[in-house]
Write an enzyme that holds these catalytic residues in place. Structure first.
Site, mmCIF file in Angstrom:
data_model
loop_
_atom_site.group_PDB
_atom_site.id
_atom_site.type_symbol
_atom_site.label_atom_id
_atom_site.label_comp_id
_atom_site.label_asym_id
_atom_site.label_seq_id
_atom_site.Cartn_x
_atom_site.Cartn_y
_atom_site.Cartn_z
ATOM 1 N N GLU A 1 -4.939 -3.925 -2.090
ATOM 2 C CA GLU A 1 -6.391 -3.717 -1.999
ATOM 3 C C GLU A 1 -6.723 -2.470 -1.174
ATOM 4 O OE1 GLU A 1 -4.512 -5.779 -0.493
ATOM 5 O OE2 GLU A 1 -5.354 -6.627 1.351
ATOM 6 N N CYS B 1 9.532 1.830 3.276
ATOM 7 C CA CYS B 1 10.404 0.697 3.619
ATOM 8 C C CYS B 1 11.827 1.174 3.845
ATOM 9 C CB CYS B 1 10.373 -0.345 2.525
ATOM 10 S SG CYS B 1 11.187 0.187 1.022
ATOM 11 N N PHE C 1 0.805 -1.223 0.000
ATOM 12 C CA PHE C 1 0.000 0.000 0.000
ATOM 13 C C PHE C 1 0.839 1.274 0.000
ATOM 14 C CE2 PHE C 1 0.931 -0.095 4.541
ATOM 15 C CZ PHE C 1 1.092 1.253 4.814
ATOM 16 N N LYS D 1 -1.280 -7.474 -9.302
ATOM 17 C CA LYS D 1 -2.227 -7.555 -8.171
ATOM 18 C C LYS D 1 -1.873 -6.398 -7.232
ATOM 19 C CE LYS D 1 -2.988 -8.522 -4.366
ATOM 20 N NZ LYS D 1 -3.420 -7.489 -3.381
ATOM 21 N N GLU E 1 9.311 -3.904 12.990
ATOM 22 C CA GLU E 1 9.119 -2.759 12.094
ATOM 23 C C GLU E 1 7.841 -2.037 12.537
ATOM 24 O OE1 GLU E 1 7.996 -3.692 8.019
ATOM 25 O OE2 GLU E 1 9.174 -1.993 7.287
ATOM 26 N N SER F 1 5.338 -6.897 3.240
ATOM 27 C CA SER F 1 5.875 -7.240 4.564
ATOM 28 C C SER F 1 6.706 -8.523 4.503
ATOM 29 C CB SER F 1 4.719 -7.430 5.542
ATOM 30 O OG SER F 1 3.921 -8.524 5.127
HETATM 31 P P1 NAD Z 1 1.562 -6.614 3.060
HETATM 32 O O1 NAD Z 1 2.596 -7.679 3.100
HETATM 33 O O2 NAD Z 1 0.491 -6.634 4.092
HETATM 34 O O3 NAD Z 1 0.810 -6.627 1.638
HETATM 35 C C1 NAD Z 1 1.522 -6.734 0.438
HETATM 36 C C2 NAD Z 1 0.675 -7.489 -0.581
HETATM 37 O O4 NAD Z 1 0.434 -8.806 -0.104
HETATM 38 C C3 NAD Z 1 -0.670 -6.842 -0.829
HETATM 39 O O5 NAD Z 1 -0.920 -6.835 -2.217
HETATM 40 C C4 NAD Z 1 -1.640 -7.732 -0.071
HETATM 41 O O6 NAD Z 1 -2.898 -7.828 -0.683
HETATM 42 C C5 NAD Z 1 -0.969 -9.079 -0.088
HETATM 43 N N1 NAD Z 1 -1.270 -9.882 1.125
HETATM 44 C C6 NAD Z 1 -1.606 -9.407 2.348
HETATM 45 N N2 NAD Z 1 -1.776 -10.442 3.214
HETATM 46 C C7 NAD Z 1 -1.539 -11.569 2.524
HETATM 47 C C8 NAD Z 1 -1.541 -12.946 2.870
HETATM 48 N N3 NAD Z 1 -1.831 -13.374 4.109
HETATM 49 N N4 NAD Z 1 -1.229 -13.846 1.907
HETATM 50 C C9 NAD Z 1 -0.935 -13.452 0.664
HETATM 51 N N5 NAD Z 1 -0.927 -12.145 0.273
HETATM 52 C C10 NAD Z 1 -1.212 -11.212 1.192
HETATM 53 O O7 NAD Z 1 2.362 -5.225 3.066
HETATM 54 P P2 NAD Z 1 1.770 -3.747 3.173
HETATM 55 O O8 NAD Z 1 1.279 -3.538 4.565
HETATM 56 O O9 NAD Z 1 0.871 -3.470 2.045
HETATM 57 O O10 NAD Z 1 3.122 -2.888 2.939
HETATM 58 C C11 NAD Z 1 4.005 -2.537 3.974
HETATM 59 C C12 NAD Z 1 5.174 -3.479 4.053
HETATM 60 O O11 NAD Z 1 5.852 -3.514 2.802
HETATM 61 C C13 NAD Z 1 6.236 -3.022 5.048
HETATM 62 O O12 NAD Z 1 6.704 -4.147 5.742
HETATM 63 C C14 NAD Z 1 7.323 -2.422 4.190
HETATM 64 O O13 NAD Z 1 8.614 -2.443 4.755
HETATM 65 C C15 NAD Z 1 7.245 -3.314 2.998
HETATM 66 N N6 NAD Z 1 7.839 -2.675 1.825
HETATM 67 C C16 NAD Z 1 9.057 -3.106 1.414
HETATM 68 C C17 NAD Z 1 9.677 -2.505 0.340
HETATM 69 C C18 NAD Z 1 11.041 -2.950 -0.122
HETATM 70 O O14 NAD Z 1 11.436 -2.575 -1.218
HETATM 71 N N7 NAD Z 1 11.781 -3.704 0.663
HETATM 72 C C19 NAD Z 1 9.033 -1.459 -0.341
HETATM 73 C C20 NAD Z 1 7.765 -1.057 0.106
HETATM 74 C C21 NAD Z 1 7.179 -1.682 1.191
#
Ligand code: NAD
Length: 501
Positions: free
Chosen positions: A180, A285, A153, A177, A385, A230
């Site tokens: 959401e 991130c 997000f 994808k 985090e 994440s």
């Molecule tokens: P998230 O992991 O909750 O969601 C990421 C994606 O995974 C979304 O599209 C979501 O729909 C999907 N998802 C969520 N739960 C799931 C599950 N149980 N099974 C399968 N898919 C699932 O992450 P977020 O909260 O949207 O983003 C924040 C996180 O992203 C932070 O930890 C941040 O550090 C990380 N991030 C990392 C980078 C990088 O380059 N290292 C860049 C941006 C964000």
């Protein structure tokens, strides 16, 4: 009469269609709780239809001349520039970040689109002439087929643009994808991509959560998966998609340390820290969420607190806002819970940003800049985090102690050193075990001429997004060894083995 929120569409085989799903989720403005739209959780049949369209489109797209592919991205970068204002406002409303920051989000993605327009120079093979008598060896970097991307997000413009432009420019077709939680700006970018000339079936979008992600990981016709999000979900995606035989790259969570040495330019370093810790409400991130003060710099905490207090907390749409809301009520509760745990575990709360007064936006998910001093490993606010506007401060006697502390942390996304000493900077860049290092640069995200190179627990898979590495990620190297017979020369015998003598 209440007007129903618009329904976000999917893109399958060149058509924007409404999902037949019975499961929809609200997209909410985090500053007001207004429902902006509804997003579907795609059905298994819709995921299959998107993959089938991408598979069919690959047959012709893979052979499309490189110049044709490049020109689409030239047009695309122009369309993104022309629509920058609209894109930034959509993004700010659904994600919460300020409009200037939202423009930055779009701009960092735009840079990757510009890079994709240079694909003619990036997707070059190698050739060695006369590896044996009359024999040449050369390589082709061929696209893989249907690839997929799953995005978080916090950068709903930049991260989708890390993925599909380079995948498509290298000759693949793509299933995106989006998050959401804020898919609206992503969909506007997808509309512009079609306007730029991406043919039907080459780019497809399905929405959803866990079930759609798992379907992508398992689908036999998807060859590669790129994930950003994440650590918890990324680890799951990496294991599941790898088991299904796919190429996978996962960029994940972080705990980025900034080290300030006593010889640093105090004013510049503290200003940089305030922006890097609290900008985008700490939801980056690469946010500098952890500060290590070395030696005499340990006295600088009151100056830092004074600067953080000057930041304006309000909706991203309000001019002059420095810190917008966090993405959801659940995210605010999680951040507040972590702040409470810091107090319970004995850290010193030197600036408490909980429950800020934000006139006109009383329902927003606001947390103001928060600073803890006296933090040590083992406290949850250090070990986890936080992903909110919370800075934790640790102390170190020497630069060596600071390096040991950072190298003992499992994450390896980014780090920064503030100093005026070239020798200290060189020691830091040599000895630190983190993938992206800033020297007097607080958030060292590389421009797309380079790749994003987070490491250790922040990354799974060998190759990172954009830059040269992603060309290797989205292509398979084929090595050709070739000999051509001169029709005028008579052959002698039937032995076709190449002699390397
Ligand atoms: P998230 O992991 O909750 O969601 C990421 C994606 O995974 C979304 O599209 C979501 O729909 C999907 N998802 C969520 N739960 C799931 C599950 N149980 N099974 C399968 N898919 C699932 O992450 P977020 O909260 O949207 O983003 C924040 C996180 O992203 C932070 O930890 C941040 O550090 C990380 N991030 C990392 C980078 C990088 O380059 N290292 C860049 C941006 C964000």
């Amino acid at each position: 009469m209440t007007v129903a929120a618009p329904r976000i569409r999917m893109l399958i085989d060149g058509q924007f269609i409404e999902s037949a799903s019975s499961h929809w989720q609200n997209v909410v403005n985090p500053a007001t709780q207004d429902v902006l739209a509804q997003v579907p959780f795609a059905t298994p049949g819709e995921v299959d239809a998107a993959v089938a369209a991408a598979k069919e489109a690959f047959k012709t797209w893979r052979k499309t001349p490189i110049g044709t592919r490049a020109r689409i991205f030239l047009k695309y970068q122009q369309l993104i520039r022309e629509n920058m204002g609209e894109l930034a406002h959509i993004l700010s409303a659904e994600q919460g970040k300020t409009v200037p920051d939202a423009e930055g989000d779009v701009f960092r993605g735009l840079e990757v689109v510009e890079h994709a327009a240079a694909i003619g120079n990036l997707q070059l093979g190698e050739l060695a002439n006369n590896v044996a008598n009359g024999v040449d060896t050369y390589t082709l970097l061929q696209p893989l087929g249907v690839c997929a991307g799953i995005t978080p997000f916090n950068f709903p413009a930049m991260i989708p643009l890390w993925m599909f432009p380079m995948a498509i420019a290298t000759g693949n077709t793509f299933i995106l994808k989006p998050s959401e939680q804020d898919p609206m700006v992503t969909m506007r970018l997808v509309e512009l991509a079609l306007e730029a000339g991406i043919p039907k079936g080459v780019l497809n979008v399905v929405h959803g959560g866990e079930e759609v992600v798992n379907a992508i990981c398992d689908h036999p016709d998807i060859k590669a998966v790129s994930f950003v999000g994440s650590t918890r979900v990324g680890t799951h995606v990496y294991n599941r998609a790898s088991l299904a035989g796919k190429r996978v790259q996962c960029m994940m969570g972080a705990k980025n340390h900034a080290v300030v040495l006593p010889d640093a330019n105090k004013e510049q370093s503290l200003n940089a820290m305030v922006g890097a810790a609290f900008g985008a409400a700490g939801q980056r991130c690469m946010a500098a969420s952890t500060l290590v003060l070395v030696g005499e710099a340990r006295q600088w905490v009151p100056d830092l607190v004074a600067k953080a207090k000057t930041l304006k907390v309000s909706a991203g749409s309000v001019a002059g806002t420095d810190v917008g809301p966090v993405i959801s009520c659940a995210a605010r509760e999680r951040v507040e819970g972590l702040i409470a745990s810091g107090v319970e575990q004995g850290a010193k709360l030197v600036l408490d940003g909980r429950n800020p007064q934000v006139d006109g936006f009383e329902k927003g998910n606001f947390v103001g800049p928060t600073i803890f001093a006296g933090v040590t490993p083992g406290m949850r606010i250090y070990d986890e985090e936080i992903f909110g506007p919370v800075l934790v401060i640790l102390e170190a006697e020497t630069l060596e102690d600071a390096i040991d502390l950072i190298n003992a942390n499992p994450n390896g996304n980014g780090t920064a050193l503030f100093t005026q000493s070239g020798a200290a900077a060189r020691k830091f860049q040599e000895d630190i075990d983190v993938g992206q290092v800033g020297i007097n640069v607080p958030i060292p995200v590389p421009v797309p001429l380079f790749s994003f190179t987070g490491s250790r627990a922040s990354k799974l898979g060998d190759l990172g997004p954009y830059g040269k590495q992603v060309v290797m990620f989205y292509t398979q190297t084929k090595t050709i060894t070739s000999r051509w017979f001169d029709d005028q020369t008579l052959g002698h015998g039937v032995n076709t083995t190449i002699s390397l003598k």
